[in-house]
Write an enzyme that holds these catalytic residues in place. Sequence first.
Site, PDB file in Angstrom:
ATOM      1  N   GLU A  75     -13.443   1.689  11.788  1.00 18.97           N
ATOM      2  CA  GLU A  75     -14.380   0.635  12.194  1.00 18.97           C
ATOM      3  C   GLU A  75     -14.848   0.814  13.630  1.00 18.97           C
ATOM      4  O   GLU A  75     -16.031   0.622  13.939  1.00 18.97           O
ATOM      5  CB  GLU A  75     -13.741  -0.740  12.010  1.00 18.97           C
ATOM      6  CG  GLU A  75     -13.671  -1.229  10.573  1.00 18.97           C
ATOM      7  CD  GLU A  75     -12.572  -0.555   9.763  1.00 18.97           C
ATOM      8  OE1 GLU A  75     -12.536  -0.736   8.529  1.00 18.97           O
ATOM      9  OE2 GLU A  75     -11.746   0.160  10.368  1.00 18.97           O
ATOM     10  N   HIS A 144      -6.846  -9.519   3.947  1.00 16.69           N
ATOM     11  CA  HIS A 144      -8.229  -9.467   3.482  1.00 16.69           C
ATOM     12  C   HIS A 144      -8.861 -10.854   3.337  1.00 16.69           C
ATOM     13  O   HIS A 144      -9.930 -10.972   2.737  1.00 16.69           O
ATOM     14  CB  HIS A 144      -8.307  -8.785   2.110  1.00 16.69           C
ATOM     15  CG  HIS A 144      -7.849  -7.366   2.094  1.00 16.69           C
ATOM     16  ND1 HIS A 144      -6.525  -7.014   2.185  1.00 16.69           N
ATOM     17  CD2 HIS A 144      -8.548  -6.205   1.990  1.00 16.69           C
ATOM     18  CE1 HIS A 144      -6.423  -5.687   2.133  1.00 16.69           C
ATOM     19  NE2 HIS A 144      -7.630  -5.179   2.017  1.00 16.69           N
TER      20      HIS A 144
END
Length: 349
Positions: A75, A144
Amino acid sequence: MTATHTRTAESAATSDRKTTYREAMREALREALRTDERVFLMGEDVGRYGGCFGVSLGLLEEFGPDRIRDAPLSESAFVGAGIGAALAGLRPIVEIMTVNFSLLALDQILNNAATLLHMSGGQLPVPIVIRMTTGAGRQLAAQHSHSLEGWYAHIPGLRVLAPATLTDARHMLAPAIADPDPVLIFEHGSLYNVSGDLPADARLVDLDHAAVRRPGTDVSLITYGGSLPKALAAADDLAGGGISAEVVDLRTLRPLDDVTIGDSVARTHRAVVVDEGWRTGSLAAEISARLTEEHFYDLDAPVERVCSAEVPMPYARRLEEAALPQAAGIVAAARRTVGEPAPSAGRPF
């Protein structure tokens, strides 16, 4: 073509049409890619796989690998590459799989995207759009499922959006791309499958203003994103008991639309803030503080907050449901503001 056929075609083109939140987001991406050659999409699995949540399905075949770029699982690297592309004059849309993983790119977002314009004396705008999925309710466990958009709403230099409706999903992206500053778009995972009618006359969304989704006179339910359907369901429940609830959809979390929020509370004199983030240091806390500072004499009761339990999000369905704000908890909080306690005590979070 006969006149009858012409009228039928015109009617179909101007009538509302069925779609889903996911399809509305995909249509917005397709439009952006078609209308501006500087726009490209980059992120994990956005190409061949079609996006982890299916939003970019088919775009690789339509626009090719130069415009739809699969990124490695880093990321920090691909958000940094997007910032560099924005500095070079492109209009990148960067997709991060979930908000939890965005923390790996927090240095790029905070120390580069949000600050370069200021540190360069206005010479280096960073017109990047970063999309990510947020929220729980799908049994994806603690890594998540969290709602961290309130953290990003804390950062000057960013615009933070939370589309909750089909219209916002379809029409928030274009003004976000046009914004010269970095824009973060938080898409709640529970909304992707939501279907409904997309108004044919819908246009670009005004990113500076919240929206009153349901008018009311007795209490303001202030929320955003995946909690909007719960607030609307709570308003229906309250109406059955004679309590008229106004529902305010924040839409933009930074900057907050203090005027719309304040006007609503000035009408109803009571407020319940619904926020899927944790209660401590939350966006709900900020809104509550602003209401106390700016509308103290409009309030007839303390501001109530309905937030997630302060635990890592559980995997088990019943525990996850218990940890999240639900319509019943919103109803209980609203009843407390009008002095009508719910039949059974609601959760304190």
